[in-house]
Design a protein around this motif. Structure first.
Motif, PDB file in Angstrom:
ATOM      1  N   ALA A  78       0.837  -1.205   0.000  1.00  0.00           N
ATOM      2  CA  ALA A  78       0.000   0.000   0.000  1.00  0.00           C
ATOM      3  C   ALA A  78       0.869   1.251   0.000  1.00  0.00           C
ATOM      4  CB  ALA A  78      -0.932  -0.004   1.203  1.00  0.00           C
ATOM      5  N   GLU A  79       1.937   1.234   0.802  1.00  0.00           N
ATOM      6  CA  GLU A  79       2.843   2.370   0.840  1.00  0.00           C
ATOM      7  C   GLU A  79       3.607   2.518  -0.477  1.00  0.00           C
ATOM      8  OE1 GLU A  79       1.744   1.116   4.844  1.00  0.00           O
ATOM      9  OE2 GLU A  79       2.575   0.011   3.122  1.00  0.00           O
ATOM     10  N   GLY A  80       3.980   1.371  -1.068  1.00  0.00           N
ATOM     11  CA  GLY A  80       4.654   1.413  -2.358  1.00  0.00           C
ATOM     12  C   GLY A  80       3.773   1.989  -3.442  1.00  0.00           C
ATOM     13  N   PHE A  81       2.502   1.565  -3.448  1.00  0.00           N
ATOM     14  CA  PHE A  81       1.585   2.091  -4.460  1.00  0.00           C
ATOM     15  C   PHE A  81       1.347   3.583  -4.241  1.00  0.00           C
ATOM     16  CE2 PHE A  81      -2.604   3.194  -6.106  1.00  0.00           C
ATOM     17  CZ  PHE A  81      -2.462   2.802  -7.422  1.00  0.00           C
ATOM     18  N   LYS A  82       1.303   3.991  -3.001  1.00  0.00           N
ATOM     19  CA  LYS A  82       1.121   5.421  -2.713  1.00  0.00           C
ATOM     20  C   LYS A  82       2.278   6.232  -3.281  1.00  0.00           C
ATOM     21  CE  LYS A  82       0.394   8.658   1.118  1.00  0.00           C
ATOM     22  NZ  LYS A  82       0.307   8.818   2.604  1.00  0.00           N
ATOM     23  N   ALA A  83       3.491   5.700  -3.171  1.00  0.00           N
ATOM     24  CA  ALA A  83       4.655   6.399  -3.722  1.00  0.00           C
ATOM     25  C   ALA A  83       4.574   6.478  -5.246  1.00  0.00           C
ATOM     26  CB  ALA A  83       5.940   5.687  -3.300  1.00  0.00           C
ATOM     27  N   ILE A  84       4.085   5.409  -5.867  1.00  0.00           N
ATOM     28  CA  ILE A  84       3.917   5.407  -7.327  1.00  0.00           C
ATOM     29  C   ILE A  84       2.893   6.459  -7.745  1.00  0.00           C
ATOM     30  CG2 ILE A  84       3.118   4.060  -9.306  1.00  0.00           C
ATOM     31  CD1 ILE A  84       4.083   1.534  -7.759  1.00  0.00           C
ATOM     32  N   SER A  85       1.745   6.448  -7.084  1.00  0.00           N
ATOM     33  CA  SER A  85       0.654   7.342  -7.491  1.00  0.00           C
ATOM     34  C   SER A  85       0.965   8.798  -7.165  1.00  0.00           C
ATOM     35  CB  SER A  85      -0.659   6.914  -6.828  1.00  0.00           C
ATOM     36  OG  SER A  85      -0.538   6.908  -5.418  1.00  0.00           O
ATOM     37  N   GLU A  86       1.538   9.059  -6.000  1.00  0.00           N
ATOM     38  CA  GLU A  86       1.832  10.446  -5.630  1.00  0.00           C
ATOM     39  C   GLU A  86       2.926  11.044  -6.505  1.00  0.00           C
ATOM     40  OE1 GLU A  86       2.657  10.562  -1.456  1.00  0.00           O
ATOM     41  OE2 GLU A  86       0.513  10.550  -0.918  1.00  0.00           O
ATOM     42  N   GLY A  87       3.783  10.180  -7.051  1.00  0.00           N
ATOM     43  CA  GLY A  87       4.819  10.672  -7.952  1.00  0.00           C
ATOM     44  C   GLY A  87       4.325  10.931  -9.358  1.00  0.00           C
ATOM     45  N   GLY A  88       3.078  10.575  -9.642  1.00  0.00           N
ATOM     46  CA  GLY A  88       2.512  10.796 -10.966  1.00  0.00           C
ATOM     47  C   GLY A  88       2.946   9.781 -11.999  1.00  0.00           C
ATOM     48  N   TRP A  89       3.483   8.630 -11.540  1.00  0.00           N
ATOM     49  CA  TRP A  89       4.098   7.690 -12.478  1.00  0.00           C
ATOM     50  C   TRP A  89       3.089   6.896 -13.298  1.00  0.00           C
ATOM     51  CZ3 TRP A  89       8.737   9.036 -13.346  1.00  0.00           C
ATOM     52  CH2 TRP A  89       9.503   9.617 -12.329  1.00  0.00           C
ATOM     53  N   ILE A  90       1.864   6.784 -12.823  1.00  0.00           N
ATOM     54  CA  ILE A  90       0.846   6.074 -13.604  1.00  0.00           C
ATOM     55  C   ILE A  90       0.531   6.851 -14.877  1.00  0.00           C
ATOM     56  CG2 ILE A  90      -1.525   5.189 -13.607  1.00  0.00           C
ATOM     57  CD1 ILE A  90      -1.236   4.946 -10.529  1.00  0.00           C
ATOM     58  N   GLY A  91       0.566   8.157 -14.798  1.00  0.00           N
ATOM     59  CA  GLY A  91       0.134   8.999 -15.911  1.00  0.00           C
ATOM     60  C   GLY A  91       1.252   9.632 -16.709  1.00  0.00           C
ATOM     61  N   ILE A  92       2.397   8.978 -16.817  1.00  0.00           N
ATOM     62  CA  ILE A  92       3.510   9.555 -17.584  1.00  0.00           C
ATOM     63  C   ILE A  92       3.069   9.927 -18.997  1.00  0.00           C
ATOM     64  CG2 ILE A  92       5.810   9.151 -18.552  1.00  0.00           C
ATOM     65  CD1 ILE A  92       6.329   7.192 -16.274  1.00  0.00           C
ATOM     66  N   SER A  93       2.339   9.027 -19.639  1.00  0.00           N
ATOM     67  CA  SER A  93       1.922   9.249 -21.025  1.00  0.00           C
ATOM     68  C   SER A  93       0.442   9.610 -21.145  1.00  0.00           C
ATOM     69  CB  SER A  93       2.208   8.000 -21.868  1.00  0.00           C
ATOM     70  OG  SER A  93       3.570   7.656 -21.807  1.00  0.00           O
ATOM     71  N   ALA A  94      -0.235   9.763 -20.026  1.00  0.00           N
ATOM     72  CA  ALA A  94      -1.664  10.071 -20.056  1.00  0.00           C
ATOM     73  C   ALA A  94      -1.882  11.525 -20.466  1.00  0.00           C
ATOM     74  CB  ALA A  94      -2.278   9.799 -18.682  1.00  0.00           C
ATOM     75  N   PRO A  95      -3.072  11.836 -20.996  1.00  0.00           N
ATOM     76  CA  PRO A  95      -3.323  13.202 -21.478  1.00  0.00           C
ATOM     77  C   PRO A  95      -3.245  14.243 -20.373  1.00  0.00           C
ATOM     78  CG  PRO A  95      -5.347  11.879 -21.472  1.00  0.00           C
ATOM     79  CD  PRO A  95      -4.214  10.942 -21.225  1.00  0.00           C
ATOM     80  N   ALA A  96      -2.598  15.348 -20.684  1.00  0.00           N
ATOM     81  CA  ALA A  96      -2.399  16.407 -19.693  1.00  0.00           C
ATOM     82  C   ALA A  96      -3.724  17.016 -19.243  1.00  0.00           C
ATOM     83  CB  ALA A  96      -1.487  17.485 -20.268  1.00  0.00           C
ATOM     84  N   GLU A  97      -4.727  17.028 -20.145  1.00  0.00           N
ATOM     85  CA  GLU A  97      -6.007  17.640 -19.787  1.00  0.00           C
ATOM     86  C   GLU A  97      -6.708  16.916 -18.641  1.00  0.00           C
ATOM     87  OE1 GLU A  97      -9.296  16.934 -22.692  1.00  0.00           O
ATOM     88  OE2 GLU A  97      -7.721  15.912 -23.832  1.00  0.00           O
ATOM     89  N   PHE A  98      -6.309  15.668 -18.395  1.00  0.00           N
ATOM     90  CA  PHE A  98      -6.903  14.915 -17.294  1.00  0.00           C
ATOM     91  C   PHE A  98      -5.910  14.673 -16.152  1.00  0.00           C
ATOM     92  CE2 PHE A  98      -9.452  13.551 -21.023  1.00  0.00           C
ATOM     93  CZ  PHE A  98     -10.689  14.009 -20.584  1.00  0.00           C
ATOM     94  N   GLY A  99      -4.784  15.371 -16.181  1.00  0.00           N
ATOM     95  CA  GLY A  99      -3.834  15.271 -15.089  1.00  0.00           C
ATOM     96  C   GLY A  99      -2.578  14.480 -15.372  1.00  0.00           C
ATOM     97  N   GLY A 100      -2.433  13.954 -16.588  1.00  0.00           N
ATOM     98  CA  GLY A 100      -1.236  13.207 -16.929  1.00  0.00           C
ATOM     99  C   GLY A 100      -0.093  14.114 -17.345  1.00  0.00           C
ATOM    100  N   MET A 101       1.071  13.531 -17.584  1.00  0.00           N
ATOM    101  CA  MET A 101       2.235  14.298 -18.015  1.00  0.00           C
ATOM    102  C   MET A 101       2.249  14.521 -19.526  1.00  0.00           C
ATOM    103  SD  MET A 101       5.377  12.697 -15.787  1.00  0.00           S
ATOM    104  CE  MET A 101       5.172  12.159 -14.084  1.00  0.00           C
ATOM    105  N   GLY A 102       1.546  13.685 -20.284  1.00  0.00           N
ATOM    106  CA  GLY A 102       1.519  13.844 -21.724  1.00  0.00           C
ATOM    107  C   GLY A 102       2.837  13.556 -22.414  1.00  0.00           C
TER     108      GLY A 102
END
Length: 571
Positions: A78-102
Motif C-alpha cells: 500500500a505504501e509502495g503504491f502510494k509512492a507510485i501514485s503520488e509521484g505521478g508515475w501512472i500517468g507519464i503518457s496520459a493526457p495532460a487535460e486529465f492530469g497526466g504528463m503527456g
C-alpha cells in the motif's frame, strides 16, 4: 542484492540505438527534451531501487490473501503504491487535460521495465491502469472520461481488464457473460471472470473493471461482444464513492509466482455497468488496452530478466568455488561457463530491451505524425517485443538460478523468485504462440511491406558498418538476407496452417536478427575497445547464428506435426 536502475543504459539506447530524437522532434512530444528525459528516468530509477525493490521479497513471502471478502495485500505494498501514485508515475503518457504528463509512451515503457525489475507483483497494478486509461481515452464517452480518467491517472482509482472465463481461455468469443439494458443508459452485467490481476485490494479508492459481455442481441463469437465499465463502487456525480456494486471476489488463484499480486476470480451479479465504445464493438475497444498491455508484458519479462541478471552477477562476483586456468577475481565469474551464462543474459537483455523501446518509439511516432508506416511498424514489432521479451525473461531468470548452482534452488537466495514470477508473462495477453501466429498472419496482411521496410533498415545499417566493423556487419547482413528469403517463402504459403506451424521459430529468428541489428548500432556509436563492441561480438558470434536453425524449422511445413495421431501420442 539491491537493484540498481539502469538509467544510463536507457539513455544510451534511446539516444544511440532506437532514434528517440525523432519523437522529441515532433510537435506533440516537444517537451521530451534531453533534460526532461534525464530527470524522468533518474527519478523513476530512484523510486524503483529505493522504495519498490525492497518490497519484492515481501510480496513473495507475505502473499495477498482474501479474508472475509476483503483482499489484504502484502506488507508494504500500500505504501509502495502510494509512492507510485503520488509521484505521478501512472500517468507519464496520459493526457495532460486529465492530469497526466503527456510524455511519450517510450518513457512509460522505460518506467515499466524498471518497476518490473524492482517488484513485478506490484508493478502489474499501474500497468493495468495505464492500459485502461488508453482504452477510455480512445473509446469512452466524454462523461466517462471526465469522471474516470483523472482518478485513474492520479492513482485514486485503479483499473482492471476482465476477459477470461473458465470455459473460454484464449477463445474470448466463447464467453457467457451477459449484459441487460437497465433502461437508464446503464446495464446489468452478470458472469464470472478468472485470472483478473489486481481485481481487488485494500489501497482504498475504487477498482474500475473493464468487462467483456454480450448484449441480448449480440451475435455469437467475438463480433457480438461489448465492453462495459463496471466499478466496485458506483460513483456519485461529484466523483465520490457511492454504494457498492453487485460484484465480488470469489477467490484468489494459487499461483507458482507473483504471490504479491492478487489474481482474482470475479463474479458479477447484475452489476451496474456502462458501455464503452459502440455496441457489439467491445473487442476493438479492448484491443486498445490489450495492445498497450502486450508491449507492457514484454517489458515485464525484460525487467524481470534485468533483476535476475543483476542478482546472478552479484552472486558470481562474490562466490568462491574451484580453480580456473585464468587469473582473475578468485570467484566463480572466472569460470568460462559462468561467463557464457552471464554474457548471454546481458546480451539478450540488451537485444530485447532495444526491440521493446523501438516498438514504443514507433507507437509515439504513429501518434505524433499520423503516418501509417509508423503504425505498421508498431503493429509488426508488438508481437515480437511481447514474445521475445517474455522468452528472454524466462531464459535469463532460469539461467540466473543456474549461476547460483545449488543455492539457486534454495528460496532464501531469491534467485528462484524471478523465475517463478516471470513465467506467466509468456502466457497472458495472448500466449507467445498466439503472438507468433499474429505475426505471420495479421501482421503480414500488407504483403509483408512493414516487415520488408524494417529489413531494409537492418541491411542499410549493416552496409554502413562495412569497413569499420566488418566482423559484425557481414554476419548481420547475411542473417538479414536469410530472414528476408524466409519471409518471402512465408508469404508464398497459401495454407495458413503451414505459416502457423513455423510461426514461433520464425518470430524467434526475427528477434534474433533484430538483436544483431541493435547490437551493431550500439557498437557503431562506441570507441574501438568499448564494452558495447565486445558485447556485440559475443551476440553476433554466439547468439545470432541461432537464426539459421530457427528459420529452417519455420519452413518445414505442417505435415510432420500431424503425422502422429492422438492414439500414436498416447502409445
Amino acid at each position: 542484492m539491491p537493484y540498481a536502475a539502469p538509467v544510463s543504459e536507457f539513455r544510451y539506447i534511446l539516444d544511440k540505438v532506437v532514434g528517440f530524437d525523432q519523437v522529441a522532434a515532433t510537435d506533440l512530444f516537444g517537451e521530451a527534451t534531453p533534460d526532461t528525459v534525464e530527470a524522468i528516468l533518474t527519478e523513476a530509477g530512484r523510486l524503483c531501487q529505493d522504495v519498490l525493490a525492497p518490497l519484492n521479497r515481501s510480496g513473495d513471502l507475505d502473499p495477498a490473501v482474501l479474508e472475509n471478502g476483503v483482499v489484504r495485500t502484502s506488507k508494504g505494498f500500500a505504501e509502495g503504491f502510494k509512492a507510485i501514485s503520488e509521484g505521478g508515475w501512472i500517468g507519464i503518457s496520459a493526457p495532460a487535460e486529465f492530469g497526466g504528463m503527456g510524455l511519450p509512451h517510450t518513457l512509460t515503457t522505460a518506467f515499466n521495465d524498471m518497476i518490473s525489475a524492482a517488484c513485478l507483483s506490484l508493478g502489474l497494478n499501474p500497468l493495468l491502469s495505464q492500459g485502461q486509461i488508453e482504452a477510455l481515452e480512445a473509446h469512452a464517452p466524454d462523461w466517462m472520461k471526465e469522471l474516470y480518467l483523472p482518478r485513474l491517472i492520479s492513482g485514486e482509482w485503479t483499473g482492471t481488464m476482465n476477459l477470461t472465463e473458465p470455459q473460454a481461455g484464449s477463445d474470448v468469443g466463447a464467453l457467457r457473460s451477459k449484459a441487460e439494458p437497465n433502461g437508464d443508459g446503464s446495464y446489468a452485467v452478470s458472469g464470472q471472470k478468472i485470472f483478473i490481476s489486481w481485481g481487488d485490494h485494500d489501497f482504498g479508492g475504487n477498482v474500475c473493471h473493464l468487462v467483456l459481455a454480450r448484449l441480448p442481441d449480440g451475435a455469437p463469437g467475438t463480433r457480438g461482444i461489448s465492453l462495459f465499465m463496471v466499478p466496485k463502487y458506483i460513483p456519485n456525480e461529484d466523483g465520490s464513492l457511492g454504494e457498492a456494486n453487485s460484484l465480488r471476489v470469489v477467490s484468489l488463484e494459487h499461483k507458482m509466482g507473483l504471490h504479491g499480486s492478487p489474481t482474482c476470480v470475479m463474479e458479477f451479479s447484475g452489476a451496474k455497468g456502462w458501455l464503452v465504445g459502440e455496441e457489439h464493438k467491445g473487442m476493438a475497444a479492448m484491443f486498445t488496452m490489450m495492445n498497450n498491455a502486450r508491449l507492457g508484458v514484454g517489458v515485464q519479462g525484460i525487467g524481470a530478466a534485468d533483476g535476475a541478471y543483476q542478482h546472478a552477477l552479484a552472486y558470481a562476483l562474490d562466490r568462491k568455488q574451484g580453480a580456473t586456468p585464468v587469473e582473475g577475481t578468485g570467484t566463480i565469474i572466472d569460470h568460462a561457463d559462468v561467463r557464457r551464462m552471464l554474457l548471454t543474459m546481458k546480451a539478450d537483455l540488451f537485444a530485447s530491451r532495444s526491440i521493446a523501446l523501438a516498438c514504443a518509439v514507433a507507437l509515439d511516432m504513429a501518434k505524433a505524425t499520423g503516418k501509417p508506416e509508423w503504425a505498421a511498424r508498431a503493429a509488426l514489432l508488438t508481437p515480437i517485443a511481447k514474445a521475445f521479451g517474455t522468452d528472454t525473461g524466462m531464459r535469463v531468470s532460469e539461467t540466473g538460478v543456474q549461476v547460483h548452482g545449488g543455492m539457486g534452488f534454495i528460496e532464501e537466495t531469491g534467485a528462484a523468485q524471478f523465475s517463478r514470477d516471470v513465467r506467466v508473462t509468456a502466457i497472458y495477453e495472448g500466449t507467445n504462440g498466439i503472438q507468433a501466429m499474429d505475426l505471420v498472419a495479421r501482421k503480414m496482411m500488407d504483403g509483408g511491406d512493414a516487415a520488408f521496410a524494417l529489413l531494409d533498415e537492418v541491411e542499410a545499417t549493416a552496409e554502413s558498418a562495412r569497413g569499420t566493423l566488418d566482423d559484425l556487419a557481414e554476419p548481420v547482413w547475411q542473417a538479414n538476407e536469410t530472414l528476408r528469403e524466409a519471409t518471402e517463402w512465408l508469404l508464398g504459403q497459401g495454407d495458413m496452417n503451414v505459416r502457423f506451424a513455423g510461426a514461433v521459430p520464425y518470430l524467434s529468428a526475427f528477434a534474433r536478427v533484430l538483436g544483431g541489428h541493435y547490437h551493431l548500432k550500439a557498437a557503431m556509436e562506441e570507441g574501438e575497445d568499448g564494452p558495447r563492441r565486445k558485447l556485440a561480438r559475443f551476440y553476433v558470434n554466439r547468439l545470432l547464428p541461432d537464426h539459421v536453425g530457427l528459420l529452417a524449422q519455420a519452413m518445414v511445413g505442417s505435415d510432420d506435426l500431424y503425422a502422429l495421431t492422438p492414439e500414436d501420442m498416447t502409445a
